[in-house]
Design a protein around this motif. Structure first.
Motif, PDB file in Angstrom:
ATOM      1  N   THR A 128      38.063  -9.792   5.326  1.00 54.94           N
ATOM      2  CA  THR A 128      37.503  -9.018   6.440  1.00 54.94           C
ATOM      3  C   THR A 128      36.046  -9.409   6.647  1.00 54.94           C
ATOM      4  O   THR A 128      35.368  -9.878   5.729  1.00 54.94           O
ATOM      5  CB  THR A 128      37.562  -7.504   6.162  1.00 54.94           C
ATOM      6  N   ALA A 129      35.592  -9.225   7.871  1.00 58.05           N
ATOM      7  CA  ALA A 129      34.183  -9.477   8.200  1.00 58.05           C
ATOM      8  C   ALA A 129      33.832  -8.588   9.383  1.00 58.05           C
ATOM      9  O   ALA A 129      34.646  -8.413  10.299  1.00 58.05           O
ATOM     10  CB  ALA A 129      33.958 -10.943   8.554  1.00 58.05           C
ATOM     11  N   ASP A 130      32.630  -8.038   9.362  1.00 56.74           N
ATOM     12  CA  ASP A 130      32.205  -7.177  10.461  1.00 56.74           C
ATOM     13  C   ASP A 130      30.686  -7.258  10.576  1.00 56.74           C
ATOM     14  O   ASP A 130      29.955  -6.446  10.024  1.00 56.74           O
ATOM     15  CB  ASP A 130      32.667  -5.731  10.180  1.00 56.74           C
ATOM     16  N   TRP A 131      30.237  -8.328  11.240  1.00 58.32           N
ATOM     17  CA  TRP A 131      28.791  -8.480  11.426  1.00 58.32           C
ATOM     18  C   TRP A 131      28.548  -9.417  12.590  1.00 58.32           C
ATOM     19  O   TRP A 131      29.485  -9.988  13.159  1.00 58.32           O
ATOM     20  CB  TRP A 131      28.105  -8.977  10.158  1.00 58.32           C
ATOM     21  N   SER A 132      27.291  -9.613  12.956  1.00 56.34           N
ATOM     22  CA  SER A 132      26.999 -10.547  14.036  1.00 56.34           C
ATOM     23  C   SER A 132      25.754 -11.360  13.689  1.00 56.34           C
ATOM     24  O   SER A 132      25.005 -11.009  12.771  1.00 56.34           O
ATOM     25  CB  SER A 132      26.801  -9.790  15.348  1.00 56.34           C
ATOM     26  N   ALA A 133      25.598 -12.455  14.420  1.00 52.72           N
ATOM     27  CA  ALA A 133      24.449 -13.333  14.175  1.00 52.72           C
ATOM     28  C   ALA A 133      23.965 -13.855  15.522  1.00 52.72           C
ATOM     29  O   ALA A 133      24.784 -14.176  16.391  1.00 52.72           O
ATOM     30  CB  ALA A 133      24.849 -14.488  13.275  1.00 52.72           C
ATOM     31  N   VAL A 134      22.638 -13.950  15.685  1.00 53.52           N
ATOM     32  CA  VAL A 134      22.114 -14.387  16.984  1.00 53.52           C
ATOM     33  C   VAL A 134      22.260 -15.895  17.121  1.00 53.52           C
ATOM     34  O   VAL A 134      22.364 -16.628  16.130  1.00 53.52           O
ATOM     35  CB  VAL A 134      20.632 -14.000  17.162  1.00 53.52           C
ATOM     36  N   ALA A 135      22.291 -16.374  18.365  1.00 48.28           N
ATOM     37  CA  ALA A 135      22.400 -17.805  18.633  1.00 48.28           C
ATOM     38  C   ALA A 135      21.291 -18.543  17.894  1.00 48.28           C
ATOM     39  O   ALA A 135      20.175 -18.050  17.772  1.00 48.28           O
ATOM     40  CB  ALA A 135      22.312 -18.058  20.131  1.00 48.28           C
ATOM     41  N   GLY A 136      21.631 -19.727  17.387  1.00 47.73           N
ATOM     42  CA  GLY A 136      20.630 -20.536  16.717  1.00 47.73           C
ATOM     43  C   GLY A 136      20.419 -20.190  15.261  1.00 47.73           C
ATOM     44  O   GLY A 136      19.621 -20.842  14.584  1.00 47.73           O
ATOM     45  N   SER A 137      21.145 -19.189  14.725  1.00 50.31           N
ATOM     46  CA  SER A 137      20.968 -18.847  13.306  1.00 50.31           C
ATOM     47  C   SER A 137      21.450 -19.986  12.418  1.00 50.31           C
ATOM     48  O   SER A 137      22.307 -20.782  12.811  1.00 50.31           O
ATOM     49  CB  SER A 137      21.769 -17.600  12.933  1.00 50.31           C
ATOM     50  N   ARG A 138      20.910 -20.033  11.194  1.00 53.84           N
ATOM     51  CA  ARG A 138      21.415 -20.965  10.164  1.00 53.84           C
ATOM     52  C   ARG A 138      21.994 -20.120   9.060  1.00 53.84           C
ATOM     53  O   ARG A 138      21.249 -19.372   8.416  1.00 53.84           O
ATOM     54  CB  ARG A 138      20.279 -21.801   9.570  1.00 53.84           C
ATOM     55  N   ILE A 139      23.279 -20.224   8.848  1.00 49.74           N
ATOM     56  CA  ILE A 139      23.908 -19.369   7.852  1.00 49.74           C
ATOM     57  C   ILE A 139      24.685 -20.216   6.849  1.00 49.74           C
ATOM     58  O   ILE A 139      25.576 -20.980   7.233  1.00 49.74           O
ATOM     59  CB  ILE A 139      24.880 -18.367   8.513  1.00 49.74           C
ATOM     60  N   ALA A 140      24.302 -20.105   5.588  1.00 48.60           N
ATOM     61  CA  ALA A 140      25.094 -20.728   4.530  1.00 48.60           C
ATOM     62  C   ALA A 140      26.187 -19.748   4.131  1.00 48.60           C
ATOM     63  O   ALA A 140      25.931 -18.561   3.986  1.00 48.60           O
ATOM     64  CB  ALA A 140      24.214 -21.057   3.342  1.00 48.60           C
TER      65      ALA A 140
END
Lengths: 514, 232
Positions: free
Chosen positions: B17-29
């Motif tokens: 499951t996942a329930d979150w958001s990230a703004v455009a241009g984010s860097r996520i490992a």
């Protein structure tokens, strides 16, 4: 998977349904017309002979192949590779040509009888059960040898080295390594050949016949062609279908997909015992080489002089045959590729069924059904060539599908997601991914389909009038009329065209893949 | 903005499951134990796995209606990122036009992209004639060329040595800067996560946690990340 339906995902089920209908409709027609027909003693004799000759042919081919395969597995000699390659050829050899060659060696005025008469012995006849069996062994012994050789060479090298380090002699090697392998593979080999021989027509048409040597296939042909008794033909076709289904199902379950072209040239691991065993191996190899080469050499010798004055019917028939072979091959390839690609994506029962069902039938069973379907609307003779194309498509589909499916699966596993993520669909996907990656199996498979279709004598014999005869039919007619030289010349042309078609497709595929 | 809206993914008995958001241009490992579901998450965003429940949205649009090829996504797999029978230039060209009917402008775009990743002049080679590092560069060049707003990296550099991997991460950052892409990168190596910059989404026990700033996370890791990193 994305939820939106792709166009291709509708094409495959539609095509599978069409192909199923193509095979099921004639079968239903046969069932409808044949239901309730009681078979008389003559028909039961045909059923018995069909099974008898097929069992003899299968058992004999399989057992004779064992010493040949063993000799090839444990001996290394110059020409071994060539001999193994040549073993692949009879599978593509038109049966009418094989029959002609065998007649030249074993026939009434053949080499063997000339020798017997010169020695003051009575001549032998090649007609009847033993002739049919000899011809089937000639055509299938190489196939059996290649299949058995393949499993011989797949005995793990570690196990062979272990056996050698334990000091196993030939007897122990046979008991602990070879016999367990043979026990696994022999039933499958015999069943595959049994299925082939149950539906064999060309061989029996020439070498069989009469009340004691008529198969179901031949009886169907006679019922349609000479007695015009379609109900009887349908009843026979129903029996043939039942027997063929059981045998094909058994063979399907017993065998893993055969690697026709797989490399059989790995380094030898088995030790090569000397003494009488060496003599035995040499005997087996020389014997099989002579058995295969003599009849073909005889066709060549008799045919070459005849090439100058071939009958007028030969060239138009050759043209028709090439046309039929190319048309049916193209259609069968498109169908098999579509079904294989759909099956590679996910298990596709409809595709699987469409590609497998034809194995249970035969050219004459389908032919009888189509004859029944067409007859109310048009004279069947007028549709001889289109019907032949359709039947050839149905009968070559299982081979093509089985060759393409593993490759299509690998392609999907390796590059399916990358292609999807790049929106590679439809024609560009075919053009830039599928065709280049599958060029080799496609070339090989189409080559086989083309050669088989070129050399096939089955349904055309049911339908052909004077002006629709294909080349195999002409060869068969000339053979039947004892015009040996003309028949041999036409046979030479037929063999050349068959192998040229195979070679052209296969080499084309290999070149495109390089 | 990429939104994972009460997303549930299932594969057999496995559930994520996942329930979150990230703004455009984010860097996520994306980090976590083997089999935790890192690749599963990327598969779903790329369009290879349909969510059991919940939605994946990009700039407010539900991606469920789009096929893999239509999504605003470029994905780099662990291997098989290039078709071996096509030239490097053709492999890049496919990223622009799947039918490979390239205009002069498209072709010069391919050349420029190759130049940008240090593969100038190698366009006519087949993938087999490239080193592992060069093949990775070619795949990144295609990402550059496609300039999709989401870049998914499913351990494409796992087979490369440490020095090459550092180089590739550098290149990923440049590609992401130029295309202003949101990057989701699966990795096992904390150093890679730090080098990517940005934040880290930890995956464990069937949950993709919301991304947290990587530096801060590593300086004071919660117990589960501590256990994963093996620090006492």
């Amino acid at each position: 998977m994305a939820s939106r339906a792709r166009p291709l995902s509708l094409v495959a089920p539609a095509l599978a349904a069409l192909l199923l209908a193509l095979v099921l409709a004639p079968l239903l027609a046969v069932g409808w017309r044949g239901a309730g027909i009681s078979l008389g003693p003559a028909e039961w004799a045909a059923v018995r002979f069909s099974v008898l000759q097929a069992v003899f042919s299968a058992v004999l081919s399989t057992f004779l192949a064992i010493p040949v395969a063993r000799a090839l597995a444990r001996r290394n000699f110059p020409g071994r590779g060539v001999l193994i390659t040549l073993m692949g050829a009879p599978f593509l050899l038109p049966a009418v040509v094989a029959v002609l060659g065998l007649l030249a060696v074993f026939g009434r005025s053949g080499v063997l009888n000339a020798g017997l008469v010169a020695l003051g012995l009575p001549p032998i006849s090649i007609y009847g059960l033993h002739g049919v069996v000899i011809a089937h062994v000639f055509l299938n012994l190489p196939l059996a040898t290649r299949m058995i050789l393949q499993s011989w060479l797949s005995i793990p090298a570690e196990r062979i080295r272990l056996a050698q380090s334990l000091g196993f002699g030939p007897r122990e090697t046979f008991r602990h390594l070879e016999w367990p392998m043979l026990r696994e593979v022999l039933p499958g080999v015999a069943l595959v050949i049994l299925v082939i021989c149950l539906t064999s027509f060309a061989v029996v048409l020439t070498l069989g016949g009469g009340p004691s040597a008529t198969t179901i296939e031949l009886a169907i042909y006679q019922a349609v062609r000479f007695e015009f008794d379609l109900s009887r033909a349908a009843g026979l076709a129903g029996v043939q279908l039942a027997i063929g289904s059981i045998a094909a199902l058994a063979a399907w379950l017993m065998t893993s997909p055969a690697g026709f072209g797989a490399g059989l040239g790995r380094d030898l691991e088995l030790s090569a015992p000397g003494g009488w065993r060496k003599a035995g191996d040499i005997g087996a190899l020389v014997g099989v080489a002579l058995f295969l080469a003599l009849p073909l050499g005889a066709v060549l010798l008799r045919g070459l002089p005849g090439l100058g004055e071939i009958p007028a019917s030969v060239l138009p028939a050759a043209g028709r045959s090439v046309l039929v072979a190319l048309t049916s091959t193209i259609l069968a390839t498109v169908a098999a590729l579509t079904l294989a690609l759909a099956s590679a994506r996910r298990t596709h029962l409809l595709a699987e069924a469409a590609a497998t069902l034809p194995l249970a039938t035969s050219g004459l069973v389908l032919g009888t059904g189509l004859f029944l379907l067409i007859q109310p609307f048009a004279p069947p003779m007028s549709l001889a060539l289109p019907v032949t194309v359709l039947v050839n498509v149905a009968l070559s589909l299982p081979y093509l599908y089985r060759i393409l499916l593993p490759e299509a699966r690998a392609l999907h596993a390796d590059y399916g997601r990358l292609a999807d993520s790049l929106a590679l669909r439809g024609w560009p996907r075919l053009r830039w991914l599928v065709l280049p990656r599958l060029a080799r199996p496609l070339g090989f498979g189409t080559g086989i389909a083309a050669a088989l279709s070129m050399g096939d004598l089955g349904v055309i014999a049911l339908f052909a009038g004077e002006h629709q005869a294909t080349l195999p039919l002409v060869v068969s007619q000339l053979t039947g009329a004892y015009r040996t030289e003309a028949a041999a010349a036409a046979a030479l042309i037929l063999v050349t065209l068959s192998f040229a078609l195979f070679w052209a497709f296969d080499a084309g595929g290999r070149r495109a893949a390089a | 903005m990429l939104q994972l809206d009460r997303l549930t993914l299932t594969q057999g008995t496995f559930r994520l499951t996942a329930d979150w958001s990230a703004v455009a241009g984010s860097r996520i490992a994306v980090m976590g134990p083997s089999g935790a579901g890192k690749s599963t998450l990327l598969s779903a965003i790329a369009g290879f796995l349909t969510p059991t429940t919940g939605r994946i949205l990009w700039q407010g649009q539900d991606l469920a209606r789009l096929t893999a090829g239509e999504r605003p996504v470029t994905i780099l797999f662990q291997d098989q990122n290039l078709f071996p029978h096509l030239t490097v230039a053709q492999n890049l060209g496919l990223g622009v036009r799947p039918d490979l009917r390239l205009s002069a402008a498209d072709k010069s775009g391919v050349e420029t992209a190759l130049d940008r990743v240090g593969l100038a002049g190698l366009g006519q080679r087949r993938p087999a004639q490239l080193s592992g590092g060069q093949a990775s560069r070619a795949a990144l060049a295609r990402a550059l060329l496609r300039a999709r707003p989401i870049l998914l990296l499913d351990e494409p550099f796992a087979a490369l040595g440490p020095a090459l991997r550092t180089e590739m991460l550098e290149l990923v950052r440049r590609v992401a800067d130029e295309t202003e892409a949101l990057v989701l990168m699966v990795t096992h190596d904390p150093q890679d996560a730090l080098a990517l910059g940005g934040s880290l989404a930890f995956v464990a026990e069937g949950v993709v946690q919301a991304p947290t700033e990587t530096q801060a996370l590593f300086s004071d890791p919660p117990p589960d990340i501590q256990a994963y990193l093996g620090r006492k």
